[in-house]
Design a protein around this motif. Structure first.
Motif, PDB file in Angstrom:
ATOM      1  N   GLN A   1       1.131  -1.616   0.583  1.00 34.00           N
ATOM      2  CA  GLN A   1      -0.098   0.193  -0.042  1.00 34.00           C
ATOM      3  C   GLN A   1       0.582   1.062   0.405  1.00 34.00           C
ATOM      4  O   GLN A   1       0.378   2.297  -0.839  1.00 34.00           O
ATOM      5  CB  GLN A   1      -1.079   0.064   1.547  1.00 34.00           C
ATOM      6  CG  GLN A   1      -2.356   1.338   0.943  1.00 34.00           C
ATOM      7  CD  GLN A   1      -2.853   0.858   2.372  1.00 34.00           C
ATOM      8  OE1 GLN A   1      -2.925  -0.055   3.153  1.00 34.00           O
ATOM      9  NE2 GLN A   1      -3.570   2.368   2.806  1.00 34.00           N
TER      10      GLN A   1
ATOM     11  N   GLU B   1       0.912   4.058  -2.667  1.00 36.99           N
ATOM     12  CA  GLU B   1       0.490   5.289  -2.416  1.00 36.99           C
ATOM     13  C   GLU B   1       1.513   6.467  -3.067  1.00 36.99           C
ATOM     14  O   GLU B   1       1.490   7.766  -3.191  1.00 36.99           O
ATOM     15  CB  GLU B   1      -0.043   6.170  -0.566  1.00 36.99           C
ATOM     16  CG  GLU B   1      -0.838   5.230  -0.425  1.00 36.99           C
ATOM     17  CD  GLU B   1      -1.112   4.797   0.332  1.00 36.99           C
ATOM     18  OE1 GLU B   1      -0.753   5.299   1.841  1.00 36.99           O
ATOM     19  OE2 GLU B   1      -2.393   4.383   1.305  1.00 36.99           O
TER      20      GLU B   1
ATOM     21  N   GLN C   1      -7.502  -4.614  -4.456  1.00 35.95           N
ATOM     22  CA  GLN C   1      -8.533  -3.618  -3.649  1.00 35.95           C
ATOM     23  C   GLN C   1      -7.154  -2.153  -3.864  1.00 35.95           C
ATOM     24  O   GLN C   1      -7.646  -0.336  -3.249  1.00 35.95           O
ATOM     25  CB  GLN C   1      -7.963  -4.371  -2.083  1.00 35.95           C
ATOM     26  CG  GLN C   1      -8.882  -5.610  -1.290  1.00 35.95           C
ATOM     27  CD  GLN C   1      -8.776  -5.337  -0.078  1.00 35.95           C
ATOM     28  OE1 GLN C   1      -7.412  -5.056   0.710  1.00 35.95           O
ATOM     29  NE2 GLN C   1      -9.270  -5.911   0.483  1.00 35.95           N
ATOM     30  N   LEU C   2      -6.190  -2.991  -3.680  1.00 36.02           N
ATOM     31  CA  LEU C   2      -5.467  -1.583  -4.522  1.00 36.02           C
ATOM     32  C   LEU C   2      -5.371  -1.473  -5.468  1.00 36.02           C
ATOM     33  O   LEU C   2      -5.337   0.193  -6.289  1.00 36.02           O
ATOM     34  CB  LEU C   2      -3.514  -2.298  -4.081  1.00 36.02           C
ATOM     35  CG  LEU C   2      -2.922  -2.793  -2.825  1.00 36.02           C
ATOM     36  CD1 LEU C   2      -1.645  -3.756  -3.252  1.00 36.02           C
ATOM     37  CD2 LEU C   2      -2.721  -1.343  -1.791  1.00 36.02           C
TER      38      LEU C   2
ATOM     39  N   GLN D   1      -8.419  -0.646  -7.193  1.00 37.84           N
ATOM     40  CA  GLN D   1      -9.634   0.151  -6.660  1.00 37.84           C
ATOM     41  C   GLN D   1      -9.070   2.021  -6.337  1.00 37.84           C
ATOM     42  O   GLN D   1      -9.206   2.626  -6.760  1.00 37.84           O
ATOM     43  CB  GLN D   1     -10.977  -0.390  -6.077  1.00 37.84           C
ATOM     44  CG  GLN D   1     -11.377  -1.498  -6.628  1.00 37.84           C
ATOM     45  CD  GLN D   1     -12.335  -2.163  -5.851  1.00 37.84           C
ATOM     46  OE1 GLN D   1     -12.368  -1.982  -4.427  1.00 37.84           O
ATOM     47  NE2 GLN D   1     -12.802  -3.365  -6.704  1.00 37.84           N
ATOM     48  N   ALA D   2      -7.734   1.770  -5.562  1.00 34.47           N
ATOM     49  CA  ALA D   2      -7.701   2.539  -4.850  1.00 34.47           C
ATOM     50  C   ALA D   2      -6.346   3.163  -5.792  1.00 34.47           C
ATOM     51  O   ALA D   2      -6.011   4.341  -5.383  1.00 34.47           O
ATOM     52  CB  ALA D   2      -6.548   2.391  -3.582  1.00 34.47           C
TER      53      ALA D   2
END
Length: 282
Positions: free
Chosen positions: A39, A43, A64-65, A67-68
């Motif tokens: 994560q 970022e 999940q990653l 989608q972010a």
């Protein structure tokens, strides 16, 4: 404006910590700390190659990653299986064409290798001890030799994961402790050898986390109701911050070591432990 200020003016300081478009392989990416590593790299703008044995967790975490907004590739692989690592490396190069960094996050203790306080110290489970040793040491060496050779083309950074168990004697976890101490030695040895062969192109460092609650140590540190075990209480008592670490508290150090901000740092073991390793208990 003098030379120093010219080099660090404007957005240049921020850009030093950027991982934009860097391809970073993270072993153990399906674990608690490994997930936090992935994560944080996303970022910071990096492209994450998430390696792990658990396909279900790996694919869920990858989604999940993504989608972010993260650029993530999941590859199922065992860090002790050289053939699987070589196949994974080929897939990374086919997908991205390069490798800029490696985080050797796979590791942890083996429950059968834990030596209880009432156990005969001369009747340890040697196969389990060897399993813990292999996972943590060779699980660091094998990915390094497979993925690391591709860092020689454009340079990059390798970050190993050490432990408080390598800094001082911690009861019960002999195999894990020996392996992590060997990881520290490997980090220093390899950093020198890399520099002698490739100059300043490749650096290797390690992070030594303090006590973070993970899948491997949860039952050692906490009870089912969330309270601390006697061992957990001893850890808290000997940590000046009086708490366990949070996974995201490792991200800043990781990004620094992977980014150009640490380009003159090699062979270091950075403790992120709330002061545990320097506290005498008095």
């Amino acid at each position: 404006m003098n030379q120093l200020s010219e080099k660090t003016s404007g957005n240049q300081v921020a850009s030093l910590f950027s991982l934009t478009e860097k391809v970073i392989v993270v072993t153990g990416g399906t674990g608690i700390l490994g997930g936090s590593f992935c994560q944080g790299i996303c970022e910071a703008g990096g492209r994450v190659v998430l390696l792990g044995r658990n396909r279900e967790v790996g694919e869920e975490r990858t989604e999940q990653l993504r989608q972010a907004g993260g650029d993530v590739l999941f590859i199922q692989a065992d860090v002790l299986n050289e053939d699987e690592l070589n196949q994974a490396c080929e897939e990374v190069l086919q997908t991205y064409g390069r490798i800029d960094g490696l985080v050797n996050g796979a590791g942890g203790n083996i429950p059968q290798a834990v030596i209880g306080p009432d156990q005969d110290i001369f009747q340890v489970n040697l196969p389990a001890l060897r399993q813990a040793f292999d996972l943590n040491l060779y699980g660091t060496i094998l990915p390094t030799v497979v993925f690391g050779r591709h860092l020689t083309e454009k340079g990059g950074s390798i970050v190993n994961i050490s432990s408080m168990a390598a800094q001082t004697a911690i009861t019960r976890v002999l195999g894990y402790s020996m392996a992590k101490a060997a990881v520290d030695n490997f980090t220093r040895w390899m950093s020198v050898e890399l520099a002698q062969r490739y100059g300043d192109k490749i650096r290797m460092n390690a992070i030594a986390p303090g006590f973070f609650v993970t899948h491997q140590n949860r039952r050692l540190l906490t009870n089912e109701d969330g309270t601390y075990t006697a061992r957990g209480e001893a850890v808290i008592r000997n940590t000046p911050y009086k708490r366990f670490g949070e996974p995201d508290e490792l991200i800043g150090t990781l990004i620094w070591l992977l980014s150009d901000a640490s380009r003159f740092v090699s062979g270091e073991v950075i403790c992120v432990d709330g002061g545990f390793h320097i506290f005498s208990g008095v």
